[in-house]
Design a protein around this motif. Sequence first.
Motif: not given
Lengths: 171, 498
Positions: B270, B272, B277, B343, B346
């Motif tokens: 993952v 950022e 994302i 997450l 986020n």
Amino acid sequence: MFSNQQIDLNILPSIDVIEFKSVSRQYLNILILNRCAIFFLIIIGLFIAKQMVNTGLFQSLFWYLTSAVGLLAFITIAYTILAFKTRKYAIREQDVIYTEGLLTNTIAAVPISRIQHIEISRSWLARKFKLATLNIFTAGESGIDLNIEGLNLNEAEKINEFLSKKVNGTA
Amino acid sequence: MEQHDFSQSARQSPKGILVIFALNTYKFFARSFVLILALGLSLSKNESFAFLNPTNMTLAIIGVFIMLLAIAILKYLNFKFYLDNDEFHLATGILNKDTTILPINKIQNVYIKQNFIQQLINVVSLTIETAGDDDTEIEIHALDRDTALSLKNQLFSNKQLEQFSVDKKHSAPIVYFRVSGRRLLLEGISKNHIKSFLIIFSFVVGLYNEFEKYLQQFHVTEQLKASVNLQSGSIINILIANIFIVILAILGSMLFSVIQTFISNYNLEVIENADTIEINKGLFNKVSLILTSVRIQNLVVKTNRLKSYLGLHTLSIKQAMINKKQQKNSVIVALEKHQLTHLIRNFYPKYDDRGEIFKPEILYKRVLLLRSVPIGIILNIPAFFIFGNYFWLVNVPIIIWIALFVHFSYKKASFQITEEYITINSGFMDRVKHINEVHKIQSVAIKQSIFQKHRHIASLHIATASQSVSIPYISEVHARSILDFLLYKIESQDRNWM
């Protein structure tokens, strides 16, 4: 100017105080006619079968079957009449609300800002009675699409125009 | 990275012919598999048709391949795209010409994928997806990686940037999460193996049906029977054989789950970026996709007791109108609790768990019981045919199962509504948490059966563009006040759902 005041939940517009409007009485006729037509076809089918099938079991059961279908037809139509008065709708400034159902009552609300498109559809019978169905679509396959059946054509067109203007941001 | 110019009408990489050819060949054989099998069977029984001598067969096969190749070349030649202003143009079709024009700001997703063949010849495919029907996605089969990345960036850079929060600092991409082999193994082992078992089981049964005749020819069944030798075996032998079969089934299902987990989540990362994302994963099919929080409709978090003990959480990110296959791409597995929280933050900056948590009314327990009892009763029928007069013994595990189901389903059902978010918890063995943003709700409905009306109880159904969730069996007054609140929130904010 941005503000973020605490909301008093008791002064929110509530669906408890909405005055719902019933759909056209004429629509009940269409519903009954449709149901009758289906049961009529089934009974005709049974009578034809009586002439064609010669097994003793079917012959002896024939009248039971027919009366069972008749009873079912009676219950269905009675239920249709009783449930008809639960078909109501309301248009508010910001949303469309539709409620129906006797055994299971549903109140569905779609905010006007979430409407994707609106359709007016009319079946053959509905045209005879000058009625229309208003289909309101939201996004996503899981969305609850509102179908307000049995509106007067005038009414449907008026609502359609009002909603379309709102959706397109011209009102 | 060099800037590619996409304003001129261009074809994909010529290697695309190979990819399209391989894809079409695969499709052709997958579709005519039954036909070929039937042909093969009749040939093996010497019922050959007069015209099917080896020469003709070879010619026919070569003919099919040439035809597929010709189609692939024509498809390649007739596939052109370019980027103009803020629109993506695509012309396709050999006989029926199709032109697709796609406004960039309507693009929901851009995937970069690489299947096995594409990995061999070092190209990637690029899929552009809108929120329309499943069919309205565009796939470019072969681009070299640089071109694809550049195109992806251009498709995203022109997107309505004003929608993203401006105060966010533009930071360099950070690899936030990379899954380790150990955690993938744990994830695979702690999966629900019943599903894997069913897949293996149906596969074996299917194979057995296909090849039953051959097995009979080679007397496999007799040999098996001879080796197991059921007649002479004592009860203990039969018991051991059964336990052996059960252990074999469990191990097989576990292995299958682990392999499946590894294949689809190999090298899961993952990343950022400034306001997006990026998820990369896959062994044979490498997938890379970018998610922006405006396009996300809702989040689903799944875990169970064992998994949460091991620190394994699964986060599914749902977008509008995406088919099942693509939805699997936006699933992140094996997340630690703090990574999960990070997450979620986020995507949903203001999300927190605080706030009053409500539970469905106690009546819901009775309804769950009433729903599961008929299934239990129906299960008695096959049990009667299998176990004969001892069939009622099957009710012991069924009753335990139902009791556990009702207890845990009710225990896990709860919901929480804050100013911005709705969280709904549910599940029996798994713990499932649906998180929706209030302003992304499409419609709200209250459903009430005549029995519920009697007790002043109702269920609330909330639909977003990606999924519909429900809050079952709460008091009517509460349901109505939630509906009022949600409608007020949606209508007073004037925020777009997408």
